[in-house]
Design an enzyme around this catalytic site. Structure first.
Site, mmCIF file in Angstrom:
data_model
loop_
_atom_site.group_PDB
_atom_site.id
_atom_site.type_symbol
_atom_site.label_atom_id
_atom_site.label_comp_id
_atom_site.label_asym_id
_atom_site.label_seq_id
_atom_site.Cartn_x
_atom_site.Cartn_y
_atom_site.Cartn_z
ATOM 1 N N LYS A 1 77.806 104.865 67.107
ATOM 2 C CA LYS A 1 77.409 103.455 67.072
ATOM 3 C C LYS A 1 78.387 102.574 67.866
ATOM 4 O O LYS A 1 79.422 103.036 68.304
ATOM 5 C CB LYS A 1 77.297 102.974 65.622
ATOM 6 C CG LYS A 1 76.191 103.704 64.843
ATOM 7 C CD LYS A 1 74.822 103.510 65.480
ATOM 8 C CE LYS A 1 73.673 104.120 64.694
ATOM 9 N NZ LYS A 1 73.667 105.578 64.600
HETATM 10 C C1 LIG Z 1 67.983 103.177 62.968
HETATM 11 C C2 LIG Z 1 68.983 103.937 62.161
HETATM 12 N N1 LIG Z 1 68.967 103.800 60.831
HETATM 13 C C3 LIG Z 1 69.846 104.435 60.052
HETATM 14 C C4 LIG Z 1 70.818 105.260 60.577
HETATM 15 C C5 LIG Z 1 71.710 105.997 59.642
HETATM 16 O O1 LIG Z 1 73.048 105.650 59.726
HETATM 17 P P1 LIG Z 1 74.159 106.710 59.258
HETATM 18 O O2 LIG Z 1 74.216 107.791 60.265
HETATM 19 O O3 LIG Z 1 75.407 105.891 59.222
HETATM 20 O O4 LIG Z 1 73.766 107.199 57.904
HETATM 21 C C6 LIG Z 1 70.876 105.425 61.974
HETATM 22 C C7 LIG Z 1 71.853 106.248 62.690
HETATM 23 O O5 LIG Z 1 72.610 107.033 62.404
HETATM 24 C C8 LIG Z 1 69.929 104.749 62.783
HETATM 25 O O6 LIG Z 1 69.932 104.913 64.113
#
Ligand SMILES: Cc1ncc(COP(=O)(O)O)c(C=O)c1O
Length: 382
Positions: A189
């Protein structure tokens, strides 16, 4: 040759210094001064009342749905063009997702399709419990019509801004547009804590419920007392320290990712059969990922073939998200499909977009992609 990654972490000396300071302080637990500091600084940066640091963006989505009162048997309307975590969280709470296709100006949820779906659900007396809208690839959805529709029907709105920290919609920060906003600090990110997330809201009741649920729902008592099922979802103090360093550089990271995009557009934009992801007039994208579409009338190579050819040159590209309604795990779920997300997936490519890319790496990506496309069966000469 060193591989050029799609969206690698971009760490700074300040992050390292804060991490070591946290380590030396022995605040190693999932609470501590850096967690509090990150929450305060994040809330201030975004102009929201409450920010709760969590172990991932997925945890933020899960808890957002829980405090919004979504449970077994409920329906949640969501964007089909997203990463699986969005739709998975709906399943975690026992609800059923209904997928809405994208519009062309931002690639996010089409408000007109949402309106159709809400009208039909209202008629059938089966309104969704929540609408979970994604801001995909660093760009906000068209929030005004979406919010006004949801307000009209009295439905809670959750914003999945995991990919859009730093973007704006009519001057307002991504993640602060709905009733609850969720962010990810995963390694790919725009800022990262290696793994982590944040939930923001104006609702103090929800914020304290989220804090409670994220700490195993431990009731206030000296012994261990629990009257609810809880989760172990708090962010480590060590990782929060990294996040504090990262947050100070957010504006720079956005500027660099936008500069990457401009470089790609300036150098590849004149090639036939290439269309870059638009920036909607209603906001500023972070260009978290630089995305483009290939015209199959011009390029006989598919996005997957381009990715494979580029990977052979140690350059990581990815196809765009495969829409949720096409995923085997969600087959059978209801979908308002206008064909846009299917088309974007069919033709879309994400280029290396890291904020730590050098000019020479950008130039190498451009040259390699140009020759891959040309040798891969460009049907018409430019
Ligand atoms: C659109 C979206 N939602 C949720 C997530 C989930 O985040 P995490 O990986 O921190 O759980 C991500 C990416 O990882 C994402 O791209």
């Amino acid at each position: 040759m060193q591989r050029i990654y799609l969206s690698p972490p971009h760490m700074s000396p300040k992050d390292r210094e804060l991490l070591l300071e946290a380590f030396d302080s022995n605040w190693i637990a999932p609470l501590g001064p850096h967690v509090d500091g990150l929450e305060d600084e994040f809330a201030e940066k975004l102009g929201v009342s409450h920010a709760v640091a969590l172990s991932s963006g997925t945890a933020a989505l899960h808890l957002a749905l829980l405090v919004a009162g979504v449970g077994p048997g409920d329906v949640v309307i969501t964007s089909t063009l997203t990463f699986a975590a969005t739709a998975n969280a709906i399943r975690y709470v026992g609800a059923t997702p209904v997928f809405i296709d994208s519009e062309r100006q931002s690639w996010n949820m089409d408000p007109e399709l949402l309106e159709d779906e809400l009208r039909v659900s209202a008629k059938l007396g089966r309104l969704p419990k929540a609408v979970l809208v994604v801001d995909v690839c660093g760009q906000c959805a068209d929030w005004e019509p979406i919010l006004s529709l949801c307000r009209q029907y009295g439905i809670t709105v959750i914003e999945d801004a995991a990919e859009a920290l730093g973007a704006t919609y009519r001057g307002q920060q991504a993640g602060t547009l709905a009733d609850i906003g969720c962010f990810s600090f995963n390694g790919n990110k725009i800022i990262t804590t290696s793994g982590g997330g944040m939930l923001v809201t104006e609702n103090s009741e929800w914020a304290s419920q989220v804090r409670h649920l994220a700490c195993q729902a431990r009731d206030p008592a000296l012994h261990y007392e629990h009257s609810q099922i809880g989760y172990n979802y708090r962010l480590s103090n060590l990782l929060a320290a990294v996040g504090r360093g990262q947050l100070t550089l957010l504006d720079e990271r956005v500027a660099k990712r936008r500069a990457n995009f401009d470089c790609y557009r300036n150098t590849l934009g004149e090639l036939p059969g290439i269309e870059f992801m638009p920036e909607a007039t209603f906001g500023q994208s972070t260009r978290w990922l630089s995305c483009l579409l290939l015209d199959p009338q011009v390029h006989s190579v598919s996005p997957s073939e381009v990715c494979a050819a580029m990977l052979a040159e140690e350059i990581e590209l990815r196809p765009l998200w495969k829409p949720m309604h096409q995923q085997p795990v969600f087959i059978g779920c209801r979908v308002r499909n206008s064909g846009v997300a299917d088309d974007l997936f069919q033709r879309g490519l994400c280029l290396p977009s890291g904020s730590n890319m050098s000019d020479s790496q950008l130039a190498l990506v451009v040259d390699t992609l140009r020759s891959t496309l040309e040798s891969g069966g460009c049907r018409h000469a430019a």
